[in-house]
Design a protein around this motif. Structure first.
Motif, mmCIF file in Angstrom:
data_model
loop_
_atom_site.group_PDB
_atom_site.id
_atom_site.type_symbol
_atom_site.label_atom_id
_atom_site.label_comp_id
_atom_site.label_asym_id
_atom_site.label_seq_id
_atom_site.Cartn_x
_atom_site.Cartn_y
_atom_site.Cartn_z
ATOM 1 N N GLY A 235 0.800 -1.217 0.000
ATOM 2 C CA GLY A 235 0.000 0.000 0.000
ATOM 3 C C GLY A 235 0.834 1.268 0.000
ATOM 4 N N PRO A 236 1.709 1.473 0.994
ATOM 5 C CA PRO A 236 2.546 2.678 0.991
ATOM 6 C C PRO A 236 3.469 2.781 -0.214
ATOM 7 N N ALA A 237 4.010 1.640 -0.681
ATOM 8 C CA ALA A 237 4.860 1.698 -1.874
ATOM 9 C C ALA A 237 4.066 2.216 -3.075
ATOM 10 N N GLY A 238 2.829 1.733 -3.210
ATOM 11 C CA GLY A 238 1.981 2.197 -4.304
ATOM 12 C C GLY A 238 1.598 3.658 -4.161
ATOM 13 N N LEU A 239 1.279 4.071 -2.939
ATOM 14 C CA LEU A 239 0.917 5.476 -2.710
ATOM 15 C C LEU A 239 2.106 6.398 -2.969
ATOM 16 N N LEU A 240 3.309 5.948 -2.623
ATOM 17 C CA LEU A 240 4.496 6.750 -2.880
ATOM 18 C C LEU A 240 4.722 6.888 -4.383
ATOM 19 N N TRP A 241 4.515 5.803 -5.111
ATOM 20 C CA TRP A 241 4.646 5.828 -6.580
ATOM 21 C C TRP A 241 3.634 6.790 -7.184
ATOM 22 N N LEU A 242 2.387 6.719 -6.728
ATOM 23 C CA LEU A 242 1.364 7.624 -7.240
ATOM 24 C C LEU A 242 1.662 9.070 -6.857
ATOM 25 N N ASN A 243 2.213 9.275 -5.669
ATOM 26 C CA ASN A 243 2.527 10.630 -5.216
ATOM 27 C C ASN A 243 3.560 11.286 -6.126
ATOM 28 N N TYR A 244 4.562 10.524 -6.555
ATOM 29 C CA TYR A 244 5.579 11.068 -7.441
ATOM 30 C C TYR A 244 5.025 11.336 -8.850
ATOM 31 N N ARG A 245 3.983 10.618 -9.223
ATOM 32 C CA ARG A 245 3.380 10.805 -10.543
ATOM 33 C C ARG A 245 2.218 11.796 -10.519
ATOM 34 N N ARG A 246 1.824 12.258 -9.362
ATOM 35 C CA ARG A 246 0.625 13.083 -9.242
ATOM 36 C C ARG A 246 0.817 14.443 -9.904
ATOM 37 N N HIS A 247 -0.231 14.875 -10.614
ATOM 38 C CA HIS A 247 -0.199 16.166 -11.302
ATOM 39 C C HIS A 247 -0.090 17.288 -10.273
#
Length: 394
Positions: A293-305
């Protein structure tokens, strides 16, 4: 920033005497007020999430309304891409970003003690990581000084390194402080956004609806079931899925600790427990959830507009996510290495990270889940109250 006083919201000054004092909105709150006034005239996004139906029950937006709506917002981004008044339009509406800025301020304003909230707001990332590193180093040096850092331990019994009563005292105190701080903070929030005098409703039904919304992460679906916007205007359910893994992973780890406590005090079964035991199995599955979960959220955070939320909060968000990930990783590593000579080192690392997480929990991004749950409860209660606005008032 002007600090609020709940009594001022009810027309009283801080010493209890009646006055006409009304909290003055700061810049972030004024921007939410401006945008909500525009949205209340348009109402195109009324069906997207809980924010917009709650908005339509108001003609004006005071500080309490703004704090409530900001914490009700799940930052899914759907309204941003649906809005015809976003930049380069002169109205420059960006509800997710405006709400995110106010949310951060509410975590600091309602925090207890207030000084801790202001400190974390200014230096959240540094404080979280520095606390974790300092506590891990302290525990490692303590065990090294006592000669237990690499001492052989029979059967993976970590109580031979840290006595049970010592661990209970250390973590019981820290966890108790975190729960007290969170409870007092959300109490201040609730008293400000839900002043007395509202019509009575079926609170049990409202609480059940709010609980269901929390457990389902209902409003991370963009209001239409397709998910959130992240890197662009495309919808994705991954943000909701990673939040689910993080949320339920945390609950499973908490359940593992709770079951182990019952084993120890109720049944007299002392740790360590076998891998097939309920506490260990709960911890393994919870730990895996808190890795993915946190790994995925961190990945999405770096890709977030950058238009999705407040980019100035990204370091704090990433620090909290990273701390969650490290807590889980160190816990699973401790389980895997509990029969080795590295047990004491792994134990010190895990305990230091867990203690840092609990110490910063009331002032970190963790608080948003508590405040958002309270906002969802208010929304469920409010929906059951009569709408006093007349159609002619719109």
């Amino acid at each position: 920033m002007q600090m609020f006083d709940p009594r001022a919201q009810q027309g009283q000054d801080p010493v209890g005497e009646t006055s006409n004092l009304i909290p003055v909105l700061n810049l972030a709150e004024t921007e939410v007020e401006r945008q909500m006034t525009i949205c209340n005239s348009c109402r195109y996004c009324e069906g997207f999430c809980a924010v917009f139906p709650a908005m339509t029950r108001r003609l004006e937006f005071g500080q309490a309304d703004i704090h409530y709506l900001a914490n009700l917002c799940h930052n899914c981004g759907a309204c941003l891409h649906a809005c015809q008044y976003t930049a380069p339009h002169e109205f420059a509406v960006n509800v997710p970003q405006a709400m995110a800025k106010v949310r951060l301020e509410t975590y600091a304003e309602y925090a207890w003690p207030a000084a801790f909230g202001r400190l974390y707001k200014r230096n959240g990332l540094t404080l979280a990581l520095a606390s974790a590193a300092a506590l891990v180093l302290f525990l490692i040096l303590t065990m090294a000084a006592s000669g237990n850092l690499f001492a052989p331990v029979t059967g993976g019994d970590f109580y031979a390194i840290f006595p049970h009563n010592t661990l209970v005292l250390m973590f019981g105190s820290v966890f108790g402080f975190a729960m007290l701080a969170l409870a007092l903070g959300v109490r201040r929030f609730w008293r400000n956004v839900s002043p007395p005098g509202a019509p009575e409703v079926n609170v049990n039904a409202a609480a059940l609806e709010a609980t269901q919304a929390v457990l389902e992460l209902k409003y991370l679906d963009g209001g239409h079931g397709q998910g959130c916007n992240n890197a662009d205007d495309k919808f994705t359910l991954w943000r909701r899925r990673f939040h689910h893994l993080t949320f339920y992973g945390f609950l499973l780890c908490f359940a593992a600790t709770s079951v182990a406590t019952l084993y120890h005090y109720l049944l007299g079964w002392a740790a360590p427990y076998p891998v097939t035991s309920l506490p260990v199995l709960l911890g393994i599955f919870g730990g895996i959830g808190l890795l993915i979960g946190p790994a995925g959220l961190l990945w999405l955070n770096y890709r977030r507009h950058p238009e999705h939320g407040d980019v100035n909060q990204r370091p704090m968000d990433r620090g909290f996510i990273a701390l969650l990930f490290l807590v889980s990783l160190s816990g699973l590593a401790l389980l895997a290495g509990r029969e080795t000579s590295a047990l004491a080192l792994l134990l010190a690392t895990h305990l230091g990270l867990v203690m840092a997480f609990f110490l910063t929990m009331p002032y970190s991004k963790f608080a948003h889940g508590i405040f958002r749950s309270a906002a969802l409860l208010k929304s469920a209660i409010e929906k059951r109250q009569p709408n006093t606005l007349k159609l002619g008032d719109d």
